[in-house]
Design a protein around this motif. Structure first.
Motif, PDB file in Angstrom:
ATOM      1  N   ALA A  21       0.766  -1.195   0.000  1.00  0.00           N
ATOM      2  CA  ALA A  21       0.000   0.000   0.000  1.00  0.00           C
ATOM      3  C   ALA A  21       0.799   1.246   0.000  1.00  0.00           C
ATOM      4  CB  ALA A  21      -0.857  -0.037   1.192  1.00  0.00           C
ATOM      5  N   ALA A  22       0.272   2.311  -0.562  1.00  0.00           N
ATOM      6  CA  ALA A  22       0.967   3.550  -0.648  1.00  0.00           C
ATOM      7  C   ALA A  22       0.156   4.647  -0.060  1.00  0.00           C
ATOM      8  CB  ALA A  22       1.221   3.851  -2.085  1.00  0.00           C
ATOM      9  N   LEU A  48       3.452   7.178   2.276  1.00  0.00           N
ATOM     10  CA  LEU A  48       4.242   6.019   1.877  1.00  0.00           C
ATOM     11  C   LEU A  48       3.396   5.010   1.117  1.00  0.00           C
ATOM     12  CD1 LEU A  48       6.048   5.258   5.273  1.00  0.00           C
ATOM     13  CD2 LEU A  48       6.857   6.741   3.426  1.00  0.00           C
ATOM     14  N   PHE A  49       4.075   4.084   0.435  1.00  0.00           N
ATOM     15  CA  PHE A  49       3.407   2.918  -0.131  1.00  0.00           C
ATOM     16  C   PHE A  49       4.000   1.715   0.581  1.00  0.00           C
ATOM     17  CE2 PHE A  49       6.819   4.500  -2.754  1.00  0.00           C
ATOM     18  CZ  PHE A  49       7.653   3.411  -2.933  1.00  0.00           C
ATOM     19  N   GLY A  50       3.276   1.147   1.486  1.00  0.00           N
ATOM     20  CA  GLY A  50       3.774   0.004   2.232  1.00  0.00           C
ATOM     21  C   GLY A  50       4.524   0.417   3.485  1.00  0.00           C
ATOM     22  N   ASP A  51       5.016  -0.568   4.204  1.00  0.00           N
ATOM     23  CA  ASP A  51       5.688  -0.351   5.470  1.00  0.00           C
ATOM     24  C   ASP A  51       7.179  -0.165   5.235  1.00  0.00           C
ATOM     25  OD1 ASP A  51       6.594  -0.266   8.034  1.00  0.00           O
ATOM     26  OD2 ASP A  51       6.064  -2.331   8.537  1.00  0.00           O
ATOM     27  N   PHE A  52       7.656   1.042   5.474  1.00  0.00           N
ATOM     28  CA  PHE A  52       9.075   1.345   5.303  1.00  0.00           C
ATOM     29  C   PHE A  52       9.860   1.081   6.585  1.00  0.00           C
ATOM     30  CE2 PHE A  52       9.651   4.190   1.392  1.00  0.00           C
ATOM     31  CZ  PHE A  52       8.489   3.738   0.778  1.00  0.00           C
ATOM     32  N   ASP A  79      -1.665   3.820  -6.796  1.00  0.00           N
ATOM     33  CA  ASP A  79      -2.500   4.942  -6.363  1.00  0.00           C
ATOM     34  C   ASP A  79      -1.657   6.041  -5.725  1.00  0.00           C
ATOM     35  OD1 ASP A  79      -4.710   3.531  -7.214  1.00  0.00           O
ATOM     36  OD2 ASP A  79      -5.280   2.851  -5.203  1.00  0.00           O
ATOM     37  N   HIS A  80      -0.681   5.626  -4.954  1.00  0.00           N
ATOM     38  CA  HIS A  80       0.176   6.592  -4.270  1.00  0.00           C
ATOM     39  C   HIS A  80       0.805   7.560  -5.261  1.00  0.00           C
ATOM     40  CE1 HIS A  80       3.235   8.226  -1.573  1.00  0.00           C
ATOM     41  NE2 HIS A  80       4.138   7.937  -2.493  1.00  0.00           N
ATOM     42  N   HIS A  81       1.411   7.035  -6.310  1.00  0.00           N
ATOM     43  CA  HIS A  81       2.112   7.893  -7.260  1.00  0.00           C
ATOM     44  C   HIS A  81       1.146   8.688  -8.138  1.00  0.00           C
ATOM     45  CE1 HIS A  81       5.239   4.994  -6.046  1.00  0.00           C
ATOM     46  NE2 HIS A  81       6.035   6.032  -6.181  1.00  0.00           N
TER      47      HIS A  81
END
Length: 430
Positions: A21-22, A48-52, A79-81
């Motif tokens: 996810a983002a 963010l997209f996902g867990d950093f 979707d994030h970008h």
């Protein structure tokens, strides 16, 4: 990506690109960008997209910035970008700090007027820390505007299921497995042998998306040339990667599962495929999705030599209200010390080469992957990869190719028909 995230090609690219996810965030829409008054309570949003793996770092940051609250927002990778591009265009809705994946970074560094120049907040001193090519990816074309600071790189390896290899009569030792497939052609041969005795319900790999992306990432020139011309139709490396991907599909090696889809997650849990292209950030994703498979996974060399898949930068959109604090957070999250912490907690591999020889990185192993020496594996991968120029619509181009491979895999078009449509679709991208 690094992280449970990253990358490009719908199924293919989707796989590659759709990784967890983002975000998109609404960090203030003010344009002044002044630092907060001393002691003023402020909130920074991080998209963010996902867990950093930033959660614990936020708490550390707040110890020296007690007036700051941090809200992290995540959304789907694509979707994030897309959302970030729209929010920059309208001048409202972007987070105070936004992550951008390597497949999209060029389209945003081409808009330096939309971002704070991190050089104004001391980021220029960080250049010596970074891999040269990673540093340059975050610069605008003028070479002086620092749009983003790198978080991680996606040097490639291949994760595989030891137990499935053994059941199929193949070697399972990581060094022996690495020797099985020095090239992608050899990888196909191994896949055919696996298929002859494969356990019921298991295919050789998940889907062609990440594999295609890996092959392209190993080429000296990808889908763009150095002058930002799309060269899909003329670069023989692209067609070669396409043809090899088609061979894999036609040989029945694919589980026909798009990366970062619910089916993909289920596939990890059920052992539906024996190999998956594995940048460092992928190790955390596998461990999360295949919780009951500890010790069954291992890590071997990637066919075809070194390459890169994924990696991100952190940026500060100008529309935010708190440029100084947002820039300080970016500097903190991307520091060498904190990149090392994130690697050991989530798997995202640092962009800082000085870390690679440190014992706590070089000797770091992951029990889940049969105690694979992930620190050494991904240090070597990062050192050996040759950087490739990425164009402004990199993600869109790869998605078009990925869609074509999906049509072949689903039987909707012949390989030739799908390739011709890919060329037409790519021609429309500007």
């Amino acid at each position: 990506m690094g992280r449970s995230r990253s990358r490009l090609l719908v199924p293919l690219v989707s796989a590659a690109m759709l990784m967890v996810a983002a975000c998109g965030g609404g960090g203030g829409s003010g344009s002044g960008g002044q630092g907060a008054a001393s002691g003023e309570k402020i909130k920074l949003t991080v998209g963010l997209f996902g867990d950093f793996g930033f959660g614990p770092l936020y708490e550390e940051f707040k110890k020296t910035h007690p007036n700051i609250e941090i809200e992290e927002r995540q959304a789907a990778f694509a979707d994030h970008h897309t959302n970030l591009a729209a929010r920059l265009a309208t001048g409202a809705g972007a987070a105070d700090v936004e992550a951008i994946e390597v497949g999209y970074i060029s389209s945003f560094t081409a808009q330096p007027d939309k971002f704070v120049n991190l050089r104004d907040y001391g980021a220029g001193e960080r250049e010596k820390d970074y891999l040269d090519w990673k540093w340059k990816q975050g610069l605008a074309k003028d070479g002086s505007t620092i749009v983003g600071l790198g978080t991680d790189v996606g040097g490639l390896a291949m994760c595989y299921r030891r137990d499935l290899f053994e059941k199929a009569g193949l070697p399972s030792d990581r060094d022996e497995v690495s020797q099985l497939w020095p090239t992608w052609e050899k990888y196909i041969e191994v896949g055919k042998k696996f298929t002859e005795k494969a356990p019921e319900g298991a295919k050789f790999f998940d889907g062609p998306g990440e594999i295609f992306r890996a092959m392209i990432g190993q080429a000296p020139v990808g889908v763009y040339d150095e002058n930002d011309n799309i060269v899909v139709a003329t670069n023989p490396h692209v067609k070669q990667a396409w043809d090899l991907s088609v061979q894999m599909i036609q040989a029945g090696l694919s589980a026909k599962i798009g990366a970062f889809t619910p089916e993909w997650n289920t596939g990890f849990a059920k052992g539906s495929f024996a190999t998956v292209v594995c940048p460092a950030w992928m190790t955390a994703y596998i461990q999360d999705q295949a919780k009951n498979a500890a010790g069954k996974w291992d890590i071997a060399a990637i066919p075809g030599g070194a390459g890169n898949s994924g990696g991100s930068h952190l940026t500060v959109p100008k529309q935010g209200k708190h440029h100084k604090e947002a820039a300080e957070l970016v500097m903190f999250l991307t520091s060498p010390e904190n990149q090392a912490k994130v690697f050991k907690s989530t798997g995202n591999f640092p962009s800082i080469p000085a870390l690679y020889d440190q014992p706590d990185i070089q000797d770091f192993k992951k029990e889940f992957f049969n105690n694979a020496p992930v620190g050494k594996i991904f240090s070597d991968a990062a050192r050996n990869l040759k950087p490739q120029h990425l164009g402004p619509k990199e993600g869109d181009v790869r998605t078009a190719i990925g869609n074509g491979l999906t049509r072949v895999e689903q039987g909707k078009q012949s390989p030739d028909e799908a390739w011709q449509q890919v060329l037409k679709d790519v021609e429309k991208i500007r």
